[in-house]
Write a protein that holds these residues in place. Structure first.
Motif, mmCIF file in Angstrom:
data_model
loop_
_atom_site.group_PDB
_atom_site.id
_atom_site.type_symbol
_atom_site.label_atom_id
_atom_site.label_comp_id
_atom_site.label_asym_id
_atom_site.label_seq_id
_atom_site.Cartn_x
_atom_site.Cartn_y
_atom_site.Cartn_z
ATOM 1 N N THR A 187 0.896 -1.279 -0.169
ATOM 2 C CA THR A 187 0.088 0.081 -0.054
ATOM 3 C C THR A 187 0.936 1.370 0.004
ATOM 4 O OG1 THR A 187 -0.089 -0.401 2.459
ATOM 5 C CG2 THR A 187 -2.040 -1.033 0.981
ATOM 6 N N ARG A 188 2.041 1.338 0.676
ATOM 7 C CA ARG A 188 2.891 2.386 0.530
ATOM 8 C C ARG A 188 3.186 2.786 -0.929
ATOM 9 N NH1 ARG A 188 6.120 5.057 4.742
ATOM 10 N NH2 ARG A 188 4.963 4.428 6.642
ATOM 11 N N ASP A 189 3.670 1.685 -1.857
ATOM 12 C CA ASP A 189 3.996 1.914 -2.977
ATOM 13 C C ASP A 189 2.959 2.259 -3.760
ATOM 14 O OD1 ASP A 189 6.620 1.000 -2.364
ATOM 15 O OD2 ASP A 189 6.404 -0.837 -3.207
ATOM 16 N N PHE A 190 1.709 1.654 -3.463
ATOM 17 C CA PHE A 190 0.380 2.294 -4.373
ATOM 18 C C PHE A 190 0.232 3.402 -4.127
ATOM 19 C CE2 PHE A 190 -4.118 2.343 -5.225
ATOM 20 C CZ PHE A 190 -4.120 2.037 -6.334
ATOM 21 N N TYR A 191 0.017 4.049 -2.806
ATOM 22 C CA TYR A 191 -0.460 5.193 -2.485
ATOM 23 C C TYR A 191 0.606 6.377 -2.477
ATOM 24 C CZ TYR A 191 -4.366 2.560 -0.471
ATOM 25 O OH TYR A 191 -5.389 1.775 -0.083
ATOM 26 N N ASN A 192 1.821 6.102 -2.542
ATOM 27 C CA ASN A 192 2.705 7.263 -2.652
ATOM 28 C C ASN A 192 3.967 6.553 -3.786
ATOM 29 O OD1 ASN A 192 4.112 9.332 -1.973
ATOM 30 N ND2 ASN A 192 5.174 8.211 -0.253
ATOM 31 N N PRO A 193 3.753 6.460 -5.012
ATOM 32 C CA PRO A 193 4.648 5.884 -6.080
ATOM 33 C C PRO A 193 5.577 6.849 -6.287
ATOM 34 C CG PRO A 193 2.502 6.731 -7.006
ATOM 35 C CD PRO A 193 2.229 6.808 -5.550
ATOM 36 N N ASP A 194 5.453 8.066 -6.065
ATOM 37 C CA ASP A 194 6.484 9.115 -6.602
ATOM 38 C C ASP A 194 7.072 9.850 -5.188
ATOM 39 O OD1 ASP A 194 6.409 8.604 -9.279
ATOM 40 O OD2 ASP A 194 4.458 9.769 -9.046
ATOM 41 N N ASN A 195 6.596 9.147 -4.082
ATOM 42 C CA ASN A 195 7.440 9.851 -2.923
ATOM 43 C C ASN A 195 6.736 11.365 -2.522
ATOM 44 O OD1 ASN A 195 8.583 7.688 -1.680
ATOM 45 N ND2 ASN A 195 10.338 7.941 -3.008
ATOM 46 N N GLU A 196 5.753 11.611 -3.159
ATOM 47 C CA GLU A 196 4.982 13.027 -3.218
ATOM 48 C C GLU A 196 4.226 13.354 -1.736
ATOM 49 O OE1 GLU A 196 5.078 15.064 -7.446
ATOM 50 O OE2 GLU A 196 3.692 13.282 -7.240
ATOM 51 N N LEU A 197 3.597 12.188 -1.404
ATOM 52 C CA LEU A 197 2.650 12.028 -0.393
ATOM 53 C C LEU A 197 3.179 12.532 1.003
ATOM 54 C CD1 LEU A 197 -0.449 11.502 -0.029
ATOM 55 C CD2 LEU A 197 0.276 9.108 0.597
ATOM 56 N N THR A 198 2.757 13.331 1.565
ATOM 57 C CA THR A 198 3.163 13.925 2.948
ATOM 58 C C THR A 198 2.146 13.809 4.113
ATOM 59 O OG1 THR A 198 2.353 16.126 2.382
ATOM 60 C CG2 THR A 198 4.822 15.829 1.896
ATOM 61 N N ALA A 199 2.709 13.700 5.239
ATOM 62 C CA ALA A 199 1.846 13.195 6.441
ATOM 63 C C ALA A 199 0.651 14.141 6.667
ATOM 64 C CB ALA A 199 2.742 13.074 7.492
ATOM 65 N N ASP A 200 0.736 15.358 6.411
ATOM 66 C CA ASP A 200 -0.296 16.357 6.627
ATOM 67 C C ASP A 200 -1.515 16.065 5.737
ATOM 68 O OD1 ASP A 200 1.435 17.299 4.578
ATOM 69 O OD2 ASP A 200 0.331 19.180 4.667
ATOM 70 N N LEU A 201 -1.227 15.663 4.639
ATOM 71 C CA LEU A 201 -2.306 15.291 3.636
ATOM 72 C C LEU A 201 -3.165 14.004 4.008
ATOM 73 C CD1 LEU A 201 -0.517 15.557 0.231
ATOM 74 C CD2 LEU A 201 -2.049 16.997 0.971
ATOM 75 N N LEU A 202 -2.768 13.427 5.113
ATOM 76 C CA LEU A 202 -3.330 12.110 5.629
ATOM 77 C C LEU A 202 -4.393 12.645 6.803
ATOM 78 C CD1 LEU A 202 -1.138 9.383 4.592
ATOM 79 C CD2 LEU A 202 -2.954 10.244 3.126
ATOM 80 N N ILE A 203 -4.282 13.703 7.127
ATOM 81 C CA ILE A 203 -5.177 14.034 8.402
ATOM 82 C C ILE A 203 -6.700 13.893 8.032
ATOM 83 C CG2 ILE A 203 -6.080 16.045 9.775
ATOM 84 C CD1 ILE A 203 -3.242 17.131 9.468
ATOM 85 N N ASP A 204 -7.310 13.019 8.707
ATOM 86 C CA ASP A 204 -8.663 12.825 8.327
ATOM 87 C C ASP A 204 -9.655 14.130 8.550
ATOM 88 O OD1 ASP A 204 -10.525 12.119 11.122
ATOM 89 O OD2 ASP A 204 -8.498 12.434 11.497
ATOM 90 N N MET A 205 -10.682 14.260 7.607
ATOM 91 C CA MET A 205 -11.487 15.402 7.413
ATOM 92 C C MET A 205 -12.440 15.705 8.562
ATOM 93 S SD MET A 205 -14.734 16.268 5.718
ATOM 94 C CE MET A 205 -15.130 17.411 4.289
ATOM 95 N N GLN A 206 -12.909 14.327 9.046
ATOM 96 C CA GLN A 206 -13.905 14.212 10.148
ATOM 97 C C GLN A 206 -13.339 14.834 11.546
ATOM 98 O OE1 GLN A 206 -12.970 11.451 8.418
ATOM 99 N NE2 GLN A 206 -14.597 12.068 6.891
ATOM 100 N N SER A 207 -12.222 14.703 11.803
ATOM 101 C CA SER A 207 -11.501 15.217 12.977
ATOM 102 C C SER A 207 -10.786 16.558 12.797
ATOM 103 C CB SER A 207 -10.396 14.306 13.790
ATOM 104 O OG SER A 207 -9.409 14.147 13.108
ATOM 105 N N GLY A 208 -10.203 16.624 11.534
ATOM 106 C CA GLY A 208 -9.235 17.769 11.346
ATOM 107 C C GLY A 208 -8.302 18.127 12.323
ATOM 108 N N ASN A 209 -7.776 16.946 13.150
ATOM 109 C CA ASN A 209 -7.039 17.095 14.220
ATOM 110 C C ASN A 209 -5.404 16.892 13.935
ATOM 111 O OD1 ASN A 209 -5.980 17.296 16.855
ATOM 112 N ND2 ASN A 209 -7.569 16.294 17.862
ATOM 113 N N GLU A 210 -4.918 18.119 13.667
ATOM 114 C CA GLU A 210 -3.523 17.989 13.169
ATOM 115 C C GLU A 210 -2.624 17.672 14.315
ATOM 116 O OE1 GLU A 210 -0.149 20.727 10.971
ATOM 117 O OE2 GLU A 210 -2.258 21.076 10.758
ATOM 118 N N GLU A 211 -2.941 18.118 15.572
ATOM 119 C CA GLU A 211 -2.210 18.022 16.544
ATOM 120 C C GLU A 211 -1.999 16.436 17.083
ATOM 121 O OE1 GLU A 211 -3.255 20.573 19.858
ATOM 122 O OE2 GLU A 211 -2.804 22.268 18.922
ATOM 123 N N ARG A 212 -3.310 15.928 16.835
ATOM 124 C CA ARG A 212 -3.286 14.165 17.358
ATOM 125 C C ARG A 212 -2.741 13.383 16.106
ATOM 126 N NH1 ARG A 212 -9.152 12.110 19.543
ATOM 127 N NH2 ARG A 212 -8.264 10.072 20.489
ATOM 128 N N GLY A 213 -2.699 14.098 14.821
ATOM 129 C CA GLY A 213 -1.920 13.287 14.140
ATOM 130 C C GLY A 213 -2.705 12.731 12.816
#
Length: 591
Positions: free
Chosen positions: A133-159
């Protein structure tokens, strides 16, 4: 009155592990127990043996499902099963911000969720995803952690909130971010049923149905017709087909198994009155069930008068294969299909396939096809509502939206704007600040057509300005409040062209008046005061007063009400949160 033998009879249909009467009774009892008041809002039975029903929560109409079947009971059982599927997987809430209380609560989605803090370098945290799944979702190493914060919580401090899925090949647990699940898979692969294997079989069948459907449409595969002698085995399915043809809609039934490899059927309806067509697909290990589902899907939620909204077949290969066209097919099946599907010479021979058995055998058979393809399958099981449900991911097969959307169209991309946009109606921001926000919307490349409520994840009541507000209209408001009249006129014109169809009469009249008034105020050779009475005669005194106030700056952001991230001023959103709290309580009790 004595009980008759007929009253004691139970209705069993292929692919279901319980009688329809028992499923309906149990599902309804569980919903009442959980605090839900569900109503059957509408029924359709356009031709024999094709039923569909729309059910919804009386206190929260945003929570609704549609069911289909060859009988009234089958359709209701289908709708109730889908209701549990969407409750158990939280699908009803996938597009909405759940507020700070839930975002900081003991859990946001499920008690077994896992949070991964954002690394200092914003790279993807270790322990999340697996190699595939890492290779599939991030094939060009462009995906950053902040893009994976869930919309429902929007809780960047929690991660990053990730949910556990079981990898079927080796039964290992893999944590997949909720953001990825919500952005790419939508409702594909979700299912609920009387037993675990019944639901899983349905979920896997759905993945095959949509994947093979996309292949057939995109690759313009010509399918073999199901022979008449095979169709004759199923007179209860032939009856609705004959009824449709008698109404002037030719029906073509195809084997979509691609040579017996996949348990998929395709049925196409032609509408000669406007030269359009509609392709329906269905899948199940049992040929009969797949065929019946395909025919009932053809008319789910549609009467015969609703069969004139599709498009003609096409010879444009690129348009047919375009990903946006395939997305349209997922949403409502109204996309383009190629004339090549109907060539006399099919690309595959007809295969008289059938993989029926117990639901456990059928699940094992379907999983074996995935294994033979080298396709990993990940399953999350949910039983906290007293009904088995699951969500199945097959990355690369069950995705509805492309992986690039994590970078280009992530559903959390408007989270940082939420507080600012909600506060605009009461804001004292000056022209420079307002135009800075306008420039920010431009820089971030937000589509003018994007609904603001979807961008920031709020549920608004129909008929309100927040409900119809699009980014383009918001730009009009910002420019107008900043005194940039030429720009405001450009977007007032845009708003009338692209949003007027969803406006109330009052709001439509306001924008017609605003456009004309801006043209007037921008004309150095005319005095607006000389035309106000004529405007009042055309648009009404109240509308003219509102428009003049917007233009002179004494009023701003017409129709929008002041709100904050508590969303207390949005009754529809509060109803949604009250519904979610019922589920949270059930999860706590079950954990």
């Amino acid at each position: 009155m004595p009980t008759t033998p007929e009253a004691l009879m139970k209705t069993f249909i292929p692919s279901k592990d319980a009688a329809l009467e028992d499923s309906i009774s149990y599902f309804q009892q569980q919903l009442i127990k959980l605090g839900f008041d569900i109503e059957e809002a509408s029924w359709l039975n356009p031709v024999p043996n094709v039923w569909s029903v729309h059910i919804r929560d009386k206190s929260c109409p945003l929570c609704f499902t549609n069911g289909k079947g060859a009988s009234k009971k089958a359709a209701l059982a289908s709708a109730l099963g889908e209701y549990f599927e969407r409750l158990a997987t939280n699908y009803f809430f996938a597009d909405f911000y759940l507020g700070q209380e839930i975002a900081n609560g003991d859990f946001v989605h499920y008690p077994n969720e896992k949070w991964f803090p954002l690394p200092a370098d914003n790279s993807l945290p270790t322990g999340m995803l697996d190699d595939y799944t890492r290779d599939f979702y991030n094939p060009d190493n462009e995906l950053t952690a902040d893009l994976l914060i869930d919309m429902q919580s929007g809780n960047e401090e929690r991660g990053i909130c990730a949910l556990p899925f079981e990898r079927q090949g080796d039964k290992q647990t893999v944590y997949i971010p909720m953001n990825i699940v919500g952005n790419l898979y939508v409702s594909n692969g979700m299912s609920a049923g009387n037993t675990r294997t019944e639901a899983r079989t349905q979920g896997l069948s759905e993945v095959f149905e949509r994947h093979i459907k996309n292949r057939i449409i995109a690759e313009r595969i010509s399918l073999p017709t199901i022979p008449a002698e095979v169709m004759a085995r199923y007179p209860h399915i032939q009856e609705p087909i004959a009824a449709l043809e008698a109404q002037g809609f030719p029906i073509h039934a195809f084997d979509a198994s691609l040579g017996g490899e996949y348990p998929v059927i395709c049925v196409v309806l032609f509408n000669p009155s406007n030269s359009t067509c509609f392709a329906s697909f269905g899948a199940h290990p049992r040929f009969e069930v797949a065929l019946e589902r395909t025919v009932t899907e053809l008319l789910q939620g549609r009467s015969l008068k609703d069969l004139d909204v599709f498009v003609p077949p096409s010879f444009s290969d690129d348009e047919v294969a375009d990903h946006h066209n395939l997305e349209t097919h997922f949403i409502d099946s109204s996309g383009l299909i190629s004339w090549d599907m109907f060539k006399d010479q099919p690309d595959y021979e007809f295969a008289d396939w059938d993989f029926s058995g117990s639901s456990e055998q059928e699940f094992t058979h379907l999983l074996a096809i995935f294994e033979q393809m080298g396709q990993p399958v990940y399953i999350a099981d949910y039983e906290h509502l007293g009904v088995y449900a699951c969500r199945i991911l097959a990355p690369g097969m069950s995705d509805i939206y492309p992986v690039e959307d994590l970078l280009m169209a992530n559903n959390n991309m408007g989270a940082h704007l939420r507080a600012t946009l909600l506060s605009l109606p009461g804001s004292d921001a000056d022209a420079e600040q307002l135009m800075s926000l306008y420039e920010l919307l431009e820089e971030e490349g937000l589509d003018d057509f994007t609904r603001v409520r979807e961008l920031i994840g709020i549920a608004s009541s129909k008929g309100t300005a927040w409900h119809t507000l699009r980014v383009g209209e918001l730009k009009c408001m910002l420019a107008l409040a900043a005194g940039e009249r030429e720009l405001a006129l450009e977007y007032a014109d845009w708003t009338l062209s692209f949003n007027a169809s969803v406006f109330s009469d009052e709001r439509h009249r306001y924008y017609r008046c605003l456009k004309a008034a801006l043209e007037l105020h921008l004309d150095d050779n005319r005095n607006p005061d000389q035309y106000r009475n004529a405007f009042a005669s055309m648009f009404g005194d109240d509308t003219v007063e509102q428009v003049w106030a917007q233009i002179d700056g004494s009023a701003r952001f017409h129709g929008l009400t002041l709100a904050d991230e508590s969303l207390a001023d949005f009754p529809a959103h509060q109803a949604l949160l009250a519904t979610y709290e019922k589920l949270q309580q059930a999860k706590r009790q079950a954990s």
